[in-house]
Design a protein around this motif. Structure first.
Motif, PDB file in Angstrom:
ATOM      1  N   LEU A 249       0.806  -1.216   0.000  1.00 25.46           N
ATOM      2  CA  LEU A 249       0.000   0.000   0.000  1.00 25.46           C
ATOM      3  C   LEU A 249       0.844   1.274   0.000  1.00 25.46           C
ATOM      4  O   LEU A 249       0.589   2.199  -0.764  1.00 25.46           O
ATOM      5  N   TRP A 250       1.880   1.318   0.828  1.00 26.00           N
ATOM      6  CA  TRP A 250       2.511   2.617   1.103  1.00 26.00           C
ATOM      7  C   TRP A 250       3.252   3.194  -0.095  1.00 26.00           C
ATOM      8  O   TRP A 250       3.324   4.411  -0.267  1.00 26.00           O
ATOM      9  N   MET A 251       3.793   2.335  -0.967  1.00 24.30           N
ATOM     10  CA  MET A 251       4.550   2.861  -2.106  1.00 24.30           C
ATOM     11  C   MET A 251       3.666   3.529  -3.156  1.00 24.30           C
ATOM     12  O   MET A 251       4.156   4.209  -4.050  1.00 24.30           O
ATOM     13  N   ASN A 269      -9.161   8.201  -0.292  1.00 27.94           N
ATOM     14  CA  ASN A 269      -9.835   7.595  -1.447  1.00 27.94           C
ATOM     15  C   ASN A 269      -9.292   6.205  -1.747  1.00 27.94           C
ATOM     16  O   ASN A 269     -10.053   5.294  -2.088  1.00 27.94           O
ATOM     17  N   PHE A 270      -7.995   6.043  -1.607  1.00 30.58           N
ATOM     18  CA  PHE A 270      -7.411   4.729  -1.847  1.00 30.58           C
ATOM     19  C   PHE A 270      -7.974   3.703  -0.863  1.00 30.58           C
ATOM     20  O   PHE A 270      -8.395   2.610  -1.253  1.00 30.58           O
ATOM     21  N   GLU A 284      -1.992   0.070  11.239  1.00 28.09           N
ATOM     22  CA  GLU A 284      -0.729  -0.304  10.606  1.00 28.09           C
ATOM     23  C   GLU A 284      -0.103   0.851   9.829  1.00 28.09           C
ATOM     24  O   GLU A 284       1.073   0.779   9.466  1.00 28.09           O
ATOM     25  N   LEU A 285      -0.861   1.905   9.572  1.00 29.58           N
ATOM     26  CA  LEU A 285      -0.317   3.039   8.820  1.00 29.58           C
ATOM     27  C   LEU A 285       0.888   3.652   9.526  1.00 29.58           C
ATOM     28  O   LEU A 285       1.790   4.184   8.867  1.00 29.58           O
ATOM     29  N   LYS A 286       0.920   3.576  10.841  1.00 28.79           N
ATOM     30  CA  LYS A 286       2.029   4.196  11.583  1.00 28.79           C
ATOM     31  C   LYS A 286       3.349   3.482  11.351  1.00 28.79           C
ATOM     32  O   LYS A 286       4.424   4.018  11.676  1.00 28.79           O
ATOM     33  N   TYR A 287       3.306   2.277  10.763  1.00 32.65           N
ATOM     34  CA  TYR A 287       4.538   1.544  10.494  1.00 32.65           C
ATOM     35  C   TYR A 287       5.183   1.947   9.164  1.00 32.65           C
ATOM     36  O   TYR A 287       6.295   1.500   8.857  1.00 32.65           O
ATOM     37  N   ILE A 288       4.505   2.762   8.387  1.00 30.89           N
ATOM     38  CA  ILE A 288       5.014   3.097   7.057  1.00 30.89           C
ATOM     39  C   ILE A 288       6.409   3.719   7.095  1.00 30.89           C
ATOM     40  O   ILE A 288       7.270   3.343   6.286  1.00 30.89           O
ATOM     41  N   PRO A 289       6.727   4.657   8.008  1.00 26.12           N
ATOM     42  CA  PRO A 289       8.098   5.180   8.027  1.00 26.12           C
ATOM     43  C   PRO A 289       9.156   4.090   8.218  1.00 26.12           C
ATOM     44  O   PRO A 289      10.236   4.156   7.613  1.00 26.12           O
ATOM     45  N   LEU A 290       8.849   3.090   9.038  1.00 23.11           N
ATOM     46  CA  LEU A 290       9.801   1.998   9.228  1.00 23.11           C
ATOM     47  C   LEU A 290       9.985   1.202   7.937  1.00 23.11           C
ATOM     48  O   LEU A 290      11.110   0.792   7.597  1.00 23.11           O
TER      49      LEU A 290
END
Length: 342
Positions: A249-251, A269-270, A284-290
């Protein structure tokens, strides 16, 4: 498998491999951009019937001009069994009605060995990279990715990588240890270790399914039908693995610093499209920087591991410079600070 044969691939060797399957080449030949593998657009003489596994997107157009994409896999990366699992996943997507470019089949096989190099033939897919995406387009991509993950959770790819900290993080640090500029090394490794220590605690608690693995906008194509809505489909499953859905998702996000769907319309929207068909734990969004930090480390390790490939020295001449490693270390600091601020 022979790395030298891979580095020395030229038209005659490509043609010999393809013709070993009983096909004839017209002579039309284009090499396509690919750092990891060697990929070629070639034309087959008319009269050859090419069989694809299920619903190979773009096959009808490809069959009209007999264009095929020949993909030669980098030696020592994937076993034949691992490549077959990638192709099995593409077939699973096709059978679920999800557009994905599946390989051609010859004698019930899709992976072939020519002088120590595995190769596969794909139909040529017709589409273009999306530019600006409005809310409905973002929702459509979200739905497509959720459908992909719904198929992905139905099995585990036992011969593919698991997205774990040791494989993607610590092993990458081992490869880059001799390349990191001496004045930067202690800072780089200190921040990298903090990121990886955190991921060692987090990743084992996430649900793993079969994922695309390199799911950025450059690996999405869109169709532009005269009548009907745009459709989106994912390409290049070379990094297909078992991992958490958040990695896919994050990329896709343009702004990965603002991870609040209420104030980030793109993310809102995504996720709206994604969650129509599949649950997603927004915690789980908070893990994106890691995960961003892990990708920075893994990408550097990927270059270091392939430094013996003559093309990599030309593609990444800055890899040996102080400035490159200073910027890499700062990027790791930035994502770590972003994570700590949440």
């Amino acid at each position: 498998m022979s790395s030298k044969n891979f580095y020395d691939l030229d038209p005659s060797k490509v043609f010999d491999a393809i013709e070993s399957l009983g096909l004839k080449i017209t002579g039309r030949y284009f090499q396509l951009n690919s750092y990891e593998n060697r990929v070629f657009d070639v034309q087959i003489e008319s009269g050859h019937q090419l069989l694809h596994s299920e619903m190979s997107f773009g096959a009808s157009e490809a069959q009209r001009d007999q264009a095929v994409i020949a993909k030669f896999y980098r030696p020592m990366r994937w076993s034949k069994e691992a490549i077959n699992e990638e192709h099995l996943f593409l077939r699973d997507l096709n059978q679920a009605g999800i557009k994905a470019v599946s390989p051609y089949v010859f004698n019930n096989q899709t992976v072939f060995d020519h002088k120590g190099i595995f190769f596969t033939l794909f139909p040529k897919a017709y589409g273009r990279m999306p530019q600006e995406l409005n809310p409905s387009h973002l929702q459509s991509i979200g739905r497509t990715l959720s459908r992909l993950h719904n198929v992905g959770e139905q099995a585990i790819a036992t011969n593919r990588l698991f997205f774990d900290t040791e494989t993607f993080g610590d092993e990458s640090l081992d490869y880059i240890a001799e390349f990191v500029y001496p004045e930067i090394k202690s800072t780089y490794f200190a921040v990298a270790d903090m990121i990886l220590d955190e991921l060692y605690q987090i990743l084992p608690n996430l649900k793993f399914v079969r994922i695309h693995g390199d799911c950025h906008k450059g690996n999405i194509l869109q169709t532009d039908p005269i009548n009907g809505d745009k459709e989106y489909f994912f390409v290049d499953f070379d990094d297909f693995c078992n991992g958490p859905v958040i990695q896919d998702l994050w990329m896709l996000l343009s702004d990965s610093k603002n991870l609040n769907p209420k104030t980030n319309p793109e993310l809102e929207n995504f996720l709206q499209g994604y969650m129509e068909l599949r649950d997603f734990n927004t915690a789980e969004l908070k893990y994106i920087p890691l995960l961003q930090g892990l990708r920075i480390i893994y990408y550097a390790g990927w270059i270091a591991k392939r430094w013996d490939d003559p093309s990599f020295k030309h593609l990444f001449p800055q890899f040996l410079d102080y400035t490159y490693w200073a910027e890499e270390a700062q990027a790791l600091k930035d994502v770590w600070q972003n994570y700590q601020s949440r």
